[in-house]
Motif scaffolding. Structure first.
Motif, PDB file in Angstrom:
ATOM      1  N   THR A   1     -25.910 -32.581  29.306  1.00 18.44           N
ATOM      2  CA  THR A   1     -26.535 -32.687  30.620  1.00 18.44           C
ATOM      3  C   THR A   1     -27.686 -31.694  30.736  1.00 18.44           C
ATOM      4  O   THR A   1     -28.788 -32.049  31.175  1.00 18.44           O
ATOM      5  N   ALA A   2     -27.430 -30.454  30.312  1.00 16.35           N
ATOM      6  CA  ALA A   2     -28.479 -29.428  30.391  1.00 16.35           C
ATOM      7  C   ALA A   2     -29.677 -29.825  29.533  1.00 16.35           C
ATOM      8  O   ALA A   2     -30.824 -29.680  29.958  1.00 16.35           O
ATOM      9  N   ALA A   3     -29.410 -30.356  28.333  1.00 14.97           N
ATOM     10  CA  ALA A   3     -30.503 -30.745  27.433  1.00 14.97           C
ATOM     11  C   ALA A   3     -31.363 -31.833  28.079  1.00 14.97           C
ATOM     12  O   ALA A   3     -32.593 -31.758  28.071  1.00 14.97           O
ATOM     13  N   ARG A   4     -30.693 -32.822  28.658  1.00 16.46           N
ATOM     14  CA  ARG A   4     -31.420 -33.945  29.259  1.00 16.46           C
ATOM     15  C   ARG A   4     -32.285 -33.473  30.437  1.00 16.46           C
ATOM     16  O   ARG A   4     -33.462 -33.825  30.544  1.00 16.46           O
ATOM     17  N   LEU A   5     -31.707 -32.642  31.314  1.00 20.91           N
ATOM     18  CA  LEU A   5     -32.451 -32.205  32.498  1.00 20.91           C
ATOM     19  C   LEU A   5     -33.576 -31.228  32.146  1.00 20.91           C
ATOM     20  O   LEU A   5     -34.664 -31.296  32.709  1.00 20.91           O
ATOM     21  N   LEU A   6     -33.305 -30.337  31.204  1.00 19.44           N
ATOM     22  CA  LEU A   6     -34.338 -29.385  30.790  1.00 19.44           C
ATOM     23  C   LEU A   6     -35.491 -30.136  30.113  1.00 19.44           C
ATOM     24  O   LEU A   6     -36.663 -29.835  30.340  1.00 19.44           O
ATOM     25  N   ALA A   7     -35.136 -31.146  29.308  1.00 20.37           N
ATOM     26  CA  ALA A   7     -36.159 -31.945  28.623  1.00 20.37           C
ATOM     27  C   ALA A   7     -37.053 -32.657  29.636  1.00 20.37           C
ATOM     28  O   ALA A   7     -38.272 -32.732  29.453  1.00 20.37           O
ATOM     29  N   ALA A   8     -36.441 -33.146  30.721  1.00 16.16           N
ATOM     30  CA  ALA A   8     -37.227 -33.846  31.751  1.00 16.16           C
ATOM     31  C   ALA A   8     -38.189 -32.867  32.426  1.00 16.16           C
ATOM     32  O   ALA A   8     -39.341 -33.197  32.696  1.00 16.16           O
ATOM     33  N   ARG A   9     -37.722 -31.625  32.658  1.00 14.20           N
ATOM     34  CA  ARG A   9     -38.600 -30.637  33.304  1.00 14.20           C
ATOM     35  C   ARG A   9     -39.747 -30.212  32.406  1.00 14.20           C
ATOM     36  O   ARG A   9     -40.845 -29.938  32.873  1.00 14.20           O
ATOM     37  N   LEU A  10     -39.478 -30.134  31.091  1.00 19.14           N
ATOM     38  CA  LEU A  10     -40.489 -29.593  30.168  1.00 19.14           C
ATOM     39  C   LEU A  10     -41.291 -30.673  29.452  1.00 19.14           C
ATOM     40  O   LEU A  10     -42.265 -30.382  28.767  1.00 19.14           O
ATOM     41  N   GLY A  11     -40.844 -31.943  29.576  1.00 13.72           N
ATOM     42  CA  GLY A  11     -41.522 -33.026  28.865  1.00 13.72           C
ATOM     43  C   GLY A  11     -41.217 -33.032  27.372  1.00 13.72           C
ATOM     44  O   GLY A  11     -42.072 -33.366  26.554  1.00 13.72           O
ATOM     45  N   PHE A  12     -40.004 -32.630  26.995  1.00 14.87           N
ATOM     46  CA  PHE A  12     -39.573 -32.619  25.592  1.00 14.87           C
ATOM     47  C   PHE A  12     -38.703 -33.838  25.307  1.00 14.87           C
ATOM     48  O   PHE A  12     -38.171 -34.469  26.215  1.00 14.87           O
ATOM     49  N   ASP A  13     -38.506 -34.138  24.007  1.00 15.80           N
ATOM     50  CA  ASP A  13     -37.518 -35.148  23.606  1.00 15.80           C
ATOM     51  C   ASP A  13     -36.179 -34.446  23.393  1.00 15.80           C
ATOM     52  O   ASP A  13     -36.151 -33.246  23.150  1.00 15.80           O
ATOM     53  N   VAL A  14     -35.095 -35.237  23.434  1.00 16.88           N
ATOM     54  CA  VAL A  14     -33.762 -34.672  23.241  1.00 16.88           C
ATOM     55  C   VAL A  14     -33.135 -35.237  21.978  1.00 16.88           C
ATOM     56  O   VAL A  14     -33.289 -36.413  21.671  1.00 16.88           O
ATOM     57  N   LEU A  15     -32.432 -34.379  21.249  1.00 15.76           N
ATOM     58  CA  LEU A  15     -31.686 -34.847  20.082  1.00 15.76           C
ATOM     59  C   LEU A  15     -30.219 -34.442  20.249  1.00 15.76           C
ATOM     60  O   LEU A  15     -29.897 -33.256  20.277  1.00 15.76           O
TER      61      LEU A  15
END
Ligand code: DC
Length: 217
Positions: free
Chosen positions: A15-29
């Motif tokens: 959950t943290a990875a997904r939300l942080l990625a949305a804030r920073l514009g990163f992809d998630v693995l």
């Protein structure tokens, strides 16, 4: 840029990875999904998740693709199938087999090439991406983690008792932390975050602050 998030099950990494990625514009693995896909393939072949020889031959014609939250095994989408409790246990067993770890490490490193990613798992900051710019290690009490898992399973129509989940969780923690190759431990330079009494939003904001202060330094 690479950001790693490691920690035991139920600490809120995905959950943290997904939300942080949305804030920073990163992809998630989600690297746990890769171990789960191997585990599903093993279970379907009715092979043992600890049998290195069987796993080596299985890996030879195994194609795993992960795109955000979606996962494919040889062109079949297995996004839902890999979340079954039986797959969780088998994933932790295949994850102790060196041939599997080497195979998936290659895929993970390839996924991190020339991209901004947030990668989550057990060994991302220690073994797979030791050069990552920012590393997090999430923790939470066993009771809190089991309760989160229970709620998450319930939303998918799987109803389990907390005690049962706790017992399985302990077994998985023990296996993940005691294996000889890439055991679950924080990288020396990881930022430790206890998520027990923090909301998801608090955790993500804290992580975002760390990333921004790394960037501004
Ligand atoms: O995060 P998860 O519950 O989806 O992971 C499933 C199993 O895979 C977990 O018990 C340990 C293993 N795993 C691992 O050994 N290394 C990783 N980088 C990710 C997961």
């Amino acid at each position: 840029m690479i950001i790693t998030i490691d920690g035991p099950a139920g600490t809120g990494k995905s959950t943290a990875a997904r939300l942080l990625a949305a804030r920073l514009g990163f992809d998630v693995l989600d690297t746990g999904a890769m171990y789960r896909a191997v585990a599903l393939a093993v279970l379907r072949k009715q092979a043992s998740p600890d049998d290195e020889t069987a796993l080596q031959s299985l890996l030879r014609d195994l194609r795993i693709r992960v795109d955000g939250p979606r996962v494919w095994l040889n062109d079949e989408e297995v996004t839902e199938a890999i979340r079954e409790p039986a797959v969780s246990q088998a994933a932790s067993r295949v994850a102790a087999v060196p041939a599997v770890r080497r195979f998936l490490m290659e895929l993970q490193r390839a996924a991190g090439r020339n991209r901004n990613i947030i990668t989550e798992g057990r060994d991302q900051g220690t073994v797979v991406f030791p050069q990552a710019e920012v590393k997090f290690f999430l923790t939470a009490t066993p009771a809190e983690r089991a309760e989160r898992r229970r709620r998450e399973l319930a939303t998918r129509g799987i109803f389990r008792r907390t005690e049962e989940i706790l017992a399985e969780q302990e077994e998985r923690d023990r296996r993940d932390s005691n294996r000889s190759m890439a055991p679950l431990i924080p990288a020396p330079d990881a930022i430790l975050i206890d998520t027990t009494s923090r909301t998801v939003d608090e955790v993500v904001s804290l992580m975002e602050e760390h990333v921004r202060s790394w960037h501004d330094r």
